[in-house]
Enzyme design. Structure first.
Site, PDB file in Angstrom:
ATOM      1  N   TYR A  28       0.897  -1.435  -0.011  1.00 46.43           N
ATOM      2  CA  TYR A  28      -0.042  -0.016  -0.124  1.00 46.43           C
ATOM      3  C   TYR A  28       1.010   1.212   0.060  1.00 46.43           C
ATOM      4  O   TYR A  28       0.107   2.256  -0.043  1.00 46.43           O
ATOM      5  CB  TYR A  28      -0.918  -0.075   1.175  1.00 46.43           C
ATOM      6  CG  TYR A  28      -1.905  -0.988   1.223  1.00 46.43           C
ATOM      7  CD1 TYR A  28      -2.928  -1.249   0.304  1.00 46.43           C
ATOM      8  CD2 TYR A  28      -1.737  -2.342   2.235  1.00 46.43           C
ATOM      9  CE1 TYR A  28      -3.853  -2.370   0.175  1.00 46.43           C
ATOM     10  CE2 TYR A  28      -2.507  -3.329   1.938  1.00 46.43           C
ATOM     11  CZ  TYR A  28      -3.689  -3.467   0.921  1.00 46.43           C
ATOM     12  OH  TYR A  28      -4.515  -4.300   0.946  1.00 46.43           O
ATOM     13  N   ASN A  79     -13.274   3.673  -1.388  1.00 44.00           N
ATOM     14  CA  ASN A  79     -12.466   2.771  -1.168  1.00 44.00           C
ATOM     15  C   ASN A  79     -12.903   1.555  -0.247  1.00 44.00           C
ATOM     16  O   ASN A  79     -12.846   1.940   1.110  1.00 44.00           O
ATOM     17  CB  ASN A  79     -11.185   2.977  -0.884  1.00 44.00           C
ATOM     18  CG  ASN A  79      -9.980   1.668  -0.962  1.00 44.00           C
ATOM     19  OD1 ASN A  79     -10.587   0.729  -0.830  1.00 44.00           O
ATOM     20  ND2 ASN A  79      -8.711   2.119  -0.908  1.00 44.00           N
ATOM     21  N   ASP A  92     -26.036  -2.364  -1.921  1.00 42.78           N
ATOM     22  CA  ASP A  92     -27.555  -1.960  -2.052  1.00 42.78           C
ATOM     23  C   ASP A  92     -27.500  -0.555  -1.388  1.00 42.78           C
ATOM     24  O   ASP A  92     -28.316   0.317  -1.966  1.00 42.78           O
ATOM     25  CB  ASP A  92     -28.233  -2.783  -1.090  1.00 42.78           C
ATOM     26  CG  ASP A  92     -28.650  -4.397  -1.585  1.00 42.78           C
ATOM     27  OD1 ASP A  92     -28.244  -4.489  -2.889  1.00 42.78           O
ATOM     28  OD2 ASP A  92     -28.785  -5.006  -0.931  1.00 42.78           O
ATOM     29  N   HIS A 105      -9.231   1.525  -5.608  1.00 42.31           N
ATOM     30  CA  HIS A 105      -8.106   0.475  -4.972  1.00 42.31           C
ATOM     31  C   HIS A 105      -6.644   1.181  -4.887  1.00 42.31           C
ATOM     32  O   HIS A 105      -6.344   1.362  -5.948  1.00 42.31           O
ATOM     33  CB  HIS A 105      -8.458  -0.847  -5.343  1.00 42.31           C
ATOM     34  CG  HIS A 105      -9.718  -1.161  -4.931  1.00 42.31           C
ATOM     35  ND1 HIS A 105     -10.386  -1.766  -3.652  1.00 42.31           N
ATOM     36  CD2 HIS A 105     -10.844  -1.392  -5.839  1.00 42.31           C
ATOM     37  CE1 HIS A 105     -11.515  -2.016  -3.909  1.00 42.31           C
ATOM     38  NE2 HIS A 105     -11.774  -1.933  -5.136  1.00 42.31           N
ATOM     39  N   ILE A 106      -6.020   1.201  -3.955  1.00 44.64           N
ATOM     40  CA  ILE A 106      -4.784   1.621  -4.063  1.00 44.64           C
ATOM     41  C   ILE A 106      -3.777   0.772  -4.825  1.00 44.64           C
ATOM     42  O   ILE A 106      -3.147   0.920  -5.494  1.00 44.64           O
ATOM     43  CB  ILE A 106      -3.889   1.773  -2.569  1.00 44.64           C
ATOM     44  CG1 ILE A 106      -5.011   2.945  -2.080  1.00 44.64           C
ATOM     45  CG2 ILE A 106      -2.646   2.127  -2.627  1.00 44.64           C
ATOM     46  CD1 ILE A 106      -4.707   3.166  -0.383  1.00 44.64           C
ATOM     47  N   SER A 107      -3.856  -0.846  -4.535  1.00 44.74           N
ATOM     48  CA  SER A 107      -3.189  -1.810  -4.983  1.00 44.74           C
ATOM     49  C   SER A 107      -3.755  -2.583  -6.332  1.00 44.74           C
ATOM     50  O   SER A 107      -5.052  -2.167  -6.536  1.00 44.74           O
ATOM     51  CB  SER A 107      -2.967  -2.890  -4.053  1.00 44.74           C
ATOM     52  OG  SER A 107      -4.140  -3.320  -3.499  1.00 44.74           O
ATOM     53  N   ARG A 116      -9.882 -11.588  -3.926  1.00 43.33           N
ATOM     54  CA  ARG A 116      -9.802  -9.935  -4.024  1.00 43.33           C
ATOM     55  C   ARG A 116     -10.552  -9.605  -5.279  1.00 43.33           C
ATOM     56  O   ARG A 116     -10.780  -8.244  -5.549  1.00 43.33           O
ATOM     57  CB  ARG A 116      -8.344  -9.420  -3.693  1.00 43.33           C
ATOM     58  CG  ARG A 116      -8.137  -9.502  -2.208  1.00 43.33           C
ATOM     59  CD  ARG A 116      -6.715  -8.953  -2.143  1.00 43.33           C
ATOM     60  NE  ARG A 116      -6.208  -9.182  -0.987  1.00 43.33           N
ATOM     61  CZ  ARG A 116      -6.262  -8.938   0.245  1.00 43.33           C
ATOM     62  NH1 ARG A 116      -7.082  -7.906   0.628  1.00 43.33           N
ATOM     63  NH2 ARG A 116      -5.731  -9.348   1.304  1.00 43.33           N
TER      64      ARG A 116
HETATM   65  C1  DHK Z   1      -7.347  -2.024   0.432  1.00 43.37           C
HETATM   66  C2  DHK Z   1      -7.842  -2.930   1.211  1.00 43.37           C
HETATM   67  O1  DHK Z   1      -8.001  -2.901   2.732  1.00 43.37           O
HETATM   68  C3  DHK Z   1      -7.852  -4.559   0.897  1.00 43.37           C
HETATM   69  O2  DHK Z   1      -9.073  -5.227   1.518  1.00 43.37           O
HETATM   70  C4  DHK Z   1      -8.341  -4.556  -0.690  1.00 43.37           C
HETATM   71  C5  DHK Z   1      -7.613  -1.973  -0.999  1.00 43.37           C
HETATM   72  C6  DHK Z   1      -7.437  -3.681  -1.422  1.00 43.37           C
HETATM   73  C7  DHK Z   1      -6.443  -1.294  -1.752  1.00 43.37           C
HETATM   74  O3  DHK Z   1      -5.862  -1.740  -2.347  1.00 43.37           O
HETATM   75  O4  DHK Z   1      -6.842  -0.145  -1.550  1.00 43.37           O
HETATM   76  O5  DHK Z   1      -8.182  -5.982  -1.093  1.00 43.37           O
END
Ligand code: DHK
Length: 150
Positions: A28, A79, A92, A105-107, A116
């Site tokens: 991250y 996110n 919903d 999503h950051i990653s 995921r």
């Molecule tokens: C952040 C999380 O906490 C994970 O549960 C996700 C996501 C990915 C992110 O990449 O910002 O799978």
């Protein structure tokens, strides 16, 4: 204070994102949630929107925020973090919202664990950004500002 002539973008961060900077930095990065908030505010200022920035580990709290956004926020950046692949309830709530939604999503989830890859949230999203690091938040706010008519 929110100016009535500027749309507000609601930025929702899900569980464990308060630990950014400390949490798995190899996945991250080293930026903290405070850095993400500063980036969102700078980007929002340049794009002509106000930012309402929040984080919660509670599914119910996030659902409440989404429902309150109906008729007031010009867009939602979410996110959903650990709720991405599990929460039909958040999906919903997002389906009740009447404006644009961008999932961030950051990653890069597409090359992480198989579990995921499924996102219920995507079913309500206008667009999705993943793998851009925290810059994905800036891209999403610029786009949401445009969609909100700022
Ligand atoms: C952040 C999380 O906490 C994970 O549960 C996700 C996501 C990915 C992110 O990449 O910002 O799978």
């Amino acid at each position: 204070m929110t100016k009535p002539d500027r749309p507000t973008i609601l930025v929702i961060n899900g569980p464990n994102l308060d630990m950014l900077g400390t949490r798995q930095p190899e996945v991250y990065g080293h930026d903290t949630l405070a850095d993400v908030e500063a980036l969102c505010r700078t980007t929002g200022d340049a794009a002509g929107v106000d930012i309402d920035f929040r984080q919660s580990d509670s599914e119910a709290e996030i659902m409440g925020w989404i429902k309150q956004a109906r008729g007031s926020a010009g867009g939602i950046l979410i996110n959903p973090a650990g709720f991405t692949s599990t929460s039909i309830a958040i999906l919903d709530s997002l389906l009740i919202y009447d404006g644009p939604i961008i999932e961030v999503h950051i990653s890069p989830l597409f090359r992480r664990d198989e579990f995921r890859h499924l996102s219920y949230v995507s079913k309500a999203a206008t667009a999705k950004i993943e793998g851009f690091g925290i810059d994905g938040y800036a891209c999403a706010i610029t786009r949401l500002a445009k969609l909100a008519g700022a």
